[in-house]
Design an enzyme around this catalytic site. Sequence first.
Site, PDB file in Angstrom:
ATOM      1  CB  ILE A 152      -0.972  -0.005   1.206  1.00 25.73           C
ATOM      2  CG1 ILE A 152      -1.921  -1.213   1.099  1.00 25.73           C
ATOM      3  CG2 ILE A 152      -1.770   1.294   1.264  1.00 25.73           C
ATOM      4  CD1 ILE A 152      -2.776  -1.472   2.331  1.00 25.73           C
ATOM      5  CG  ASP A 258     -10.574   3.408   6.610  1.00 23.65           C
ATOM      6  OD1 ASP A 258     -11.781   3.732   6.597  1.00 23.65           O
ATOM      7  OD2 ASP A 258     -10.158   2.317   6.153  1.00 23.65           O
ATOM      8  CD  GLU A 263     -11.827  -0.333  13.137  1.00 24.31           C
ATOM      9  OE1 GLU A 263     -12.363  -1.218  12.444  1.00 24.31           O
ATOM     10  OE2 GLU A 263     -10.752   0.203  12.813  1.00 24.31           O
ATOM     11  CG  HIS A 282     -11.679  -0.887   8.937  1.00 22.24           C
ATOM     12  ND1 HIS A 282     -11.132  -1.529  10.000  1.00 22.24           N
ATOM     13  CD2 HIS A 282     -10.932  -1.267   7.870  1.00 22.24           C
ATOM     14  CE1 HIS A 282     -10.106  -2.276   9.608  1.00 22.24           C
ATOM     15  NE2 HIS A 282      -9.962  -2.134   8.305  1.00 22.24           N
ATOM     16  N   GLY A 284     -11.309   1.008   3.787  1.00 25.46           N
ATOM     17  CA  GLY A 284     -10.163   0.932   2.867  1.00 25.46           C
ATOM     18  C   GLY A 284     -10.350  -0.070   1.741  1.00 25.46           C
ATOM     19  CB  ALA A 285     -10.618  -3.650   1.697  1.00 23.49           C
TER      20      ALA A 285
END
Length: 311
Positions: A152, A258, A263, A282, A284-285
């Site tokens: 990344i 993120d 969480e 969260h 990101g993906a």
Amino acid sequence: MVVKVLIAAPIHERGVEILRREGFEVVYREYPSVSELMDLIKGFSALIVRSKPRVPREVILRADVLKVIGRAGVGVDNIDVEAARERGIEVLNVPEASTISVAELTMGLILSVARRISYGDRMARLGHWAKAYCEGVELYGKTLGIIGFGKIGEALAKIAKYGFNMRIVYYKRNRLPREVEEAYGAEYLSLEELLSVSDVVSIHVPLTSETRYLINESRLKLMKKTAILINTSRGEVIDTEALVKALKEGWIAGAGLDVFEEEPLPKDHPLTKLDNVVLTPHIGASTSEALERSGVMIAEKIRDFFRREFV
Ligand code: NAD
């Protein structure tokens, strides 16, 4: 012998097709509980999951012919990897599937903080024309410090260097090969040097005992007052309490996050009260491309695993 695959979380239909075409018998059961999975698992040679369902030791002990567990994604923390290893069950994942998506989200967070995009949007919805409070900064020619220059980190360097003409400095445990450094004009610095020279700092290390609270109060104090901190790796890499202090007291200018120590982020968390921070849940993906890629790639890895088994 027919190989039975239990898909226990939604994966892209192209992944399912790959398994069916290979002649596997595919059974789909969405997010079974631990006790349901214990009843189900007998007779299956492969199990595919995402961040759910949980696959604890008791499920692994109940399996009779299970040879492989595939995670359509990166983190395998929902799987008892140790128990799987003890029973000779391989655990596969596809960490490369979401690289581009996470790098692009990171760039989005950098822009959102630098140009106060989320803040301006929030104010506009409340009926406030906050133009006077939305003066931002350009990224052109600024220094981006990348902590953890793996998949990344490198994808971000490419976007930032070639899309925004940013200067790249980086820190990781071992220096990159010269040709990779040259491709991005990247300069290797110590963590302390990186923090003190960067206009934007972005974190891309895995969470380990070494990286937990890598960014703490004393390191935040090394950063420029005008700097932006971005975290799309894992929440525990930053000491959140220290970050809240840094954002409140102006040790740094802003942050884009993120991932969080807790969480989902609790509703009244101190971070939610700050205007100089951009928060995403969260994601990101979470793109259609990354989800398709992870479904396809995990199916291919499982297919290849059994091709090797039966050679
Ligand atoms: P990677 O393994 O390709 O790269 C990790 C980098 O961190 C490497 O350069 C490695 O040398 C460096 N590193 C490891 N330990 C270090 C240490 N102690 N000090 C300094 N550098 C260290 O991983 P990647 O694919 O680039 O992913 C990075 C992280 O991003 C993942 O571990 C994961 O936590 C996170 N991630 C988040 C999302 C999301 O949805 N936000 C999605 C995918 C991955």
